[in-house]
Design a protein around this motif. Structure first.
Motif, short mmCIF file in Angstrom:
data_model
loop_
_atom_site.label_atom_id
_atom_site.label_comp_id
_atom_site.label_asym_id
_atom_site.label_seq_id
_atom_site.Cartn_x
_atom_site.Cartn_y
_atom_site.Cartn_z
N VAL A 11 0.82 -1.22 0.00
CA VAL A 11 0.00 0.00 0.00
C VAL A 11 0.85 1.26 0.00
O VAL A 11 0.35 2.34 -0.29
CB VAL A 11 -1.01 0.04 1.18
N ARG A 12 2.14 1.13 0.31
CA ARG A 12 3.02 2.30 0.37
C ARG A 12 4.07 2.33 -0.76
O ARG A 12 4.90 3.23 -0.79
CB ARG A 12 3.72 2.34 1.72
N LEU A 13 4.04 1.36 -1.64
CA LEU A 13 5.07 1.26 -2.68
C LEU A 13 5.13 2.52 -3.54
O LEU A 13 6.22 3.04 -3.80
CB LEU A 13 4.82 0.04 -3.57
N HIS A 14 4.00 2.98 -4.01
CA HIS A 14 3.98 4.15 -4.88
C HIS A 14 4.61 5.34 -4.19
O HIS A 14 5.47 6.03 -4.77
CB HIS A 14 2.54 4.45 -5.31
N GLN A 15 4.22 5.58 -2.95
CA GLN A 15 4.77 6.71 -2.20
C GLN A 15 6.27 6.54 -1.95
O GLN A 15 7.03 7.50 -2.03
CB GLN A 15 4.04 6.91 -0.85
N LEU A 16 6.69 5.32 -1.62
CA LEU A 16 8.12 5.06 -1.37
C LEU A 16 8.95 5.27 -2.63
O LEU A 16 10.04 5.85 -2.58
CB LEU A 16 8.32 3.64 -0.84
N VAL A 17 8.44 4.79 -3.76
CA VAL A 17 9.16 4.97 -5.03
C VAL A 17 9.29 6.45 -5.34
O VAL A 17 10.36 6.93 -5.73
CB VAL A 17 8.46 4.20 -6.18
N ILE A 18 8.19 7.20 -5.18
CA ILE A 18 8.24 8.64 -5.46
C ILE A 18 9.21 9.34 -4.51
O ILE A 18 10.05 10.13 -4.94
CB ILE A 18 6.83 9.27 -5.36
N LEU A 19 9.11 9.05 -3.22
CA LEU A 19 9.98 9.70 -2.22
C LEU A 19 11.45 9.42 -2.52
O LEU A 19 12.27 10.34 -2.58
CB LEU A 19 9.62 9.24 -0.81
N MET A 20 11.79 8.16 -2.71
CA MET A 20 13.19 7.81 -2.96
C MET A 20 13.67 8.39 -4.30
O MET A 20 14.80 8.88 -4.39
CB MET A 20 13.39 6.29 -2.93
N SER A 21 12.82 8.36 -5.31
CA SER A 21 13.21 8.92 -6.61
C SER A 21 13.49 10.41 -6.48
O SER A 21 14.49 10.90 -7.01
CB SER A 21 12.10 8.69 -7.64
N LEU A 22 12.61 11.13 -5.79
CA LEU A 22 12.82 12.57 -5.63
C LEU A 22 14.08 12.87 -4.81
O LEU A 22 14.82 13.79 -5.13
CB LEU A 22 11.59 13.23 -5.00
N LEU A 23 14.31 12.07 -3.76
CA LEU A 23 15.54 12.25 -2.98
C LEU A 23 16.79 12.03 -3.84
O LEU A 23 17.74 12.81 -3.78
CB LEU A 23 15.56 11.29 -1.79
N LEU A 24 16.77 10.98 -4.62
CA LEU A 24 17.93 10.68 -5.47
C LEU A 24 18.12 11.75 -6.54
O LEU A 24 19.25 12.16 -6.82
CB LEU A 24 17.77 9.30 -6.10
N ILE A 25 17.02 12.22 -7.12
CA ILE A 25 17.12 13.24 -8.17
C ILE A 25 17.60 14.56 -7.57
O ILE A 25 18.51 15.21 -8.12
CB ILE A 25 15.76 13.42 -8.88
N CYS A 26 17.00 14.96 -6.46
CA CYS A 26 17.35 16.26 -5.86
C CYS A 26 18.77 16.31 -5.32
O CYS A 26 19.38 17.37 -5.27
CB CYS A 26 16.35 16.62 -4.77
N THR A 27 19.31 15.17 -4.91
CA THR A 27 20.67 15.15 -4.38
C THR A 27 21.71 14.79 -5.43
O THR A 27 22.90 14.83 -5.16
CB THR A 27 20.78 14.19 -3.18
N SER A 28 21.26 14.44 -6.63
CA SER A 28 22.22 14.00 -7.66
C SER A 28 23.23 15.06 -8.08
O SER A 28 24.35 14.69 -8.47
CB SER A 28 21.48 13.45 -8.89
N PRO A 29 22.93 16.37 -7.98
CA PRO A 29 23.99 17.33 -8.32
C PRO A 29 25.19 17.26 -7.37
O PRO A 29 26.26 17.77 -7.69
CB PRO A 29 23.29 18.69 -8.19
N TRP A 30 25.02 16.66 -6.22
CA TRP A 30 26.11 16.56 -5.25
C TRP A 30 26.89 15.26 -5.39
O TRP A 30 27.76 14.96 -4.56
CB TRP A 30 25.56 16.67 -3.83
N ILE A 31 26.60 14.49 -6.42
CA ILE A 31 27.25 13.19 -6.62
C ILE A 31 28.53 13.37 -7.42
O ILE A 31 28.55 14.05 -8.44
CB ILE A 31 26.30 12.23 -7.38
#
Length: 169
Positions: A11-31
């Motif tokens: 029941v939380r997969l969609h939200q978890l995928v979105i949350l983790m995707s946004l975290l990874l995208i937003c922090t990717s300039p620091w990689i």
């Protein structure tokens, strides 16, 4: 026990995928990862690699979730050559009519393509991580390309979510 755990995650997969995707995208300039993860890698590099791995697992679980019980026909109707609802939605768009969600039309096809792109991001990231250093930069470029396409999908998905809210009224 396992069934209850799966139901809780499901029941939380969609939200978890979105949350983790946004975290990874937003922090990717620091990689700062080139060919491989350095032993002196910073927090964001390590987070991106292992957060990406976790997101890849979530992506696989999400794909299993949406494809189970025959639901795959809704998101990938073109696999069975059922393109009539998609064509109807495209014709409707030319007349100014917005498509409705929940069928195997345009919105569902776009969502299915988003899942494929998410899996490509995860797969290219995993291959980049394990690739021979001589091939790693090639896989890095694929990973970045798929991630950019996925960012475009997220924007489209957000717009479609707004269209879906319209369907509720």
């Amino acid at each position: 026990m396992v069934k209850q755990l799966w139901q809780c995650i499901e029941v939380r997969l969609h939200q978890l995928v979105i949350l983790m995707s946004l975290l990874l995208i937003c922090t990717s300039p620091w990689i700062f990862i080139g060919r491989q993860l350095s032993p002196r890698a910073g927090f964001w590099d390590v987070f991106h690699v292992y957060g990406g791995l976790f997101t890849g697992v979530l992506a696989l679980l999400f794909t299993f979730h949406i494809c189970s019980a025959g639901q795959w026909r809704q998101f990938f109707p073109w696999l069975t050559l059922d393109v009539k609802p998609l064509l109807n939605d495209l014709r409707g768009l030319t007349r100014g009519k917005l498509p409705h969600s929940g069928s195997n039309g345009l919105i569902s096809v776009i969502e299915g393509l988003g899942v494929i792109v998410l899996l490509l991001v995860a797969l290219s990231g995993a291959i980049w991580y394990v690739a021979d250093p001589s091939n790693a930069l090639m896989w890095r470029s694929y990973h970045i390309l798929f991630a950019q396409v996925f960012i475009g999908f997220i924007v489209i998905h957000f717009i479609l979510a707004i269209v879906h809210i319209r369907d509720l009224f």
